[in-house]
Design an enzyme around this catalytic site. Structure first.
Site, PDB file in Angstrom:
ATOM      1  N   SER A 198       3.315  -6.922   2.764  1.00  0.00           N
ATOM      2  CA  SER A 198       2.372  -6.016   3.431  1.00  0.00           C
ATOM      3  C   SER A 198       0.961  -6.160   2.840  1.00  0.00           C
ATOM      4  CB  SER A 198       2.893  -4.578   3.324  1.00  0.00           C
ATOM      5  OG  SER A 198       2.206  -3.717   4.204  1.00  0.00           O
ATOM      6  N   MET A 199       0.374  -5.079   2.299  1.00  0.00           N
ATOM      7  CA  MET A 199      -0.923  -5.228   1.642  1.00  0.00           C
ATOM      8  C   MET A 199      -0.815  -6.216   0.480  1.00  0.00           C
ATOM      9  SD  MET A 199      -3.325  -2.548  -0.477  1.00  0.00           S
ATOM     10  CE  MET A 199      -2.254  -2.516  -1.928  1.00  0.00           C
ATOM     11  N   PHE A 240       0.834  -1.202   0.000  1.00  0.00           N
ATOM     12  CA  PHE A 240       0.000   0.000   0.000  1.00  0.00           C
ATOM     13  C   PHE A 240       0.871   1.255   0.000  1.00  0.00           C
ATOM     14  CE2 PHE A 240      -2.580   3.088   2.545  1.00  0.00           C
ATOM     15  CZ  PHE A 240      -3.674   3.187   1.696  1.00  0.00           C
ATOM     16  N   ASP A 282       8.595  -4.304  13.492  1.00  0.00           N
ATOM     17  CA  ASP A 282       7.889  -3.784  12.320  1.00  0.00           C
ATOM     18  C   ASP A 282       7.063  -2.595  12.800  1.00  0.00           C
ATOM     19  OD1 ASP A 282       5.971  -3.286  10.279  1.00  0.00           O
ATOM     20  OD2 ASP A 282       6.029  -5.379   9.623  1.00  0.00           O
ATOM     21  N   HIS A 303       9.806  -3.318   8.451  1.00  0.00           N
ATOM     22  CA  HIS A 303       8.653  -3.708   7.645  1.00  0.00           C
ATOM     23  C   HIS A 303       9.013  -4.074   6.200  1.00  0.00           C
ATOM     24  CE1 HIS A 303       4.549  -4.085   6.402  1.00  0.00           C
ATOM     25  NE2 HIS A 303       4.682  -3.146   5.483  1.00  0.00           N
TER      26      HIS A 303
END
Length: 259
Positions: free
Chosen positions: A93-94, A25, A194, A224
């Site tokens: 992530s996303m 994202f 993270d 992250h």
């Protein structure tokens, strides 16, 4: 709108095993490109698309939502399936949530899933404020470049468009409901430190999927965006070994490359 230098999509025509990589994202393919190139160099067919509204300017993202992002990776997966005997989906992530939904919805057409610090929920007060706040405030501070490695830089927006963030929240809810439909072998790699996605998200994913072949690896040296961090090589190597275990042709001379 021109794409930011370095944020371009990446594709490589390789052998009969394909990998679709999904970025995060407000991020771009830049965060995944070293991973994509590593796989391409080993003879795999690779697709790393640029999600709609990403890689240009945050105002463009304001006009997009999760349906647009998912439609892009769904289209890429279908294209890979047309020319590959096996396809794997990877995500950061996303992008991890996108990969998991692809696995849930496409079943046996996806041979395995690799996710790095997958997002599952928008946390904190922001989650409750978004439905209303997005009508009055356009952006929040950006979340890019959570990297431990000195000099590490992620090409991403310095602002988060709240309309898009609201859509992300809804997408996470959709994916969470579908996680029990994920049955494929899964490799989950996560960073204990993270600052974007908490450990609870990975724990939730692991508790909800129906996969029985599951491996979890901790990335102790990374934040992250681990694909650009100290543990990047480990991510690349572990993911390639994961594919090799499930796609016997990979790594055998003359088969992975189709020659």
């Amino acid at each position: 709108m021109p794409v930011l230098p370095g944020a371009e999509p990446f594709r490589h025509e390789g052998g009969e095993v394909g990998v679709l990589l999904c970025h995060g994202f407000t991020g771009s393919p830049q965060s995944m490109r070293p991973w994509a190139e590593y796989l391409a160099e080993r003879g795999l067919t690779v697709a790393l698309p640029l999600l709609p509204g990403h890689g240009t300017r945050w105002e463009d993202m304001q006009l997009t939502g999760w349906q647009d992002w998912y439609a892009e990776v769904d289209r890429e997966l279908r294209a890979l399936r047309e020319r590959c005997a096996q396809v794997f989906v990877f995500g950061l992530s996303m992008g991890g949530a996108l990969a998991l939904r692809l696995a849930a919805r496409h079943g046996d057409e996806v041979s395995g899933v690799v996710v790095v610090n997958p997002g599952n929920k928008v946390h904190g007060l922001a989650a409750y404020a978004l439905p209303v706040a997005r009508h009055f405030v356009r952006t929040a501070p950006g979340i890019a470049s959570d990297i431990a490695k000195e000099g590490g830089l992620e090409i991403g927006y310095d602002k988060v468009p709240l309309h898009a963030a609201h859509s992300l929240r809804r997408f996470f809810q959709v994916v969470d409901r579908e996680l029990p439909q994920v049955t494929q072998p899964m490799l989950l790699l996560r960073s204990p430190q993270d600052h974007v996605v908490p450990p609870a998200d990975s724990a939730r994913v692991l508790s909800r999927v129906s996969s029985t072949d599951v491996t979890e690896i901790l990335l102790e040296q990374s934040y992250h965006v681990a694909t650009l961090d100290h543990d990047a090589d480990r991510i690349f190597e572990e993911s390639y070994a994961f594919i090799g275990r499930l796609a016997p042709s990979v790594g055998k001379e003359g088969t992975a490359t189709g020659g």
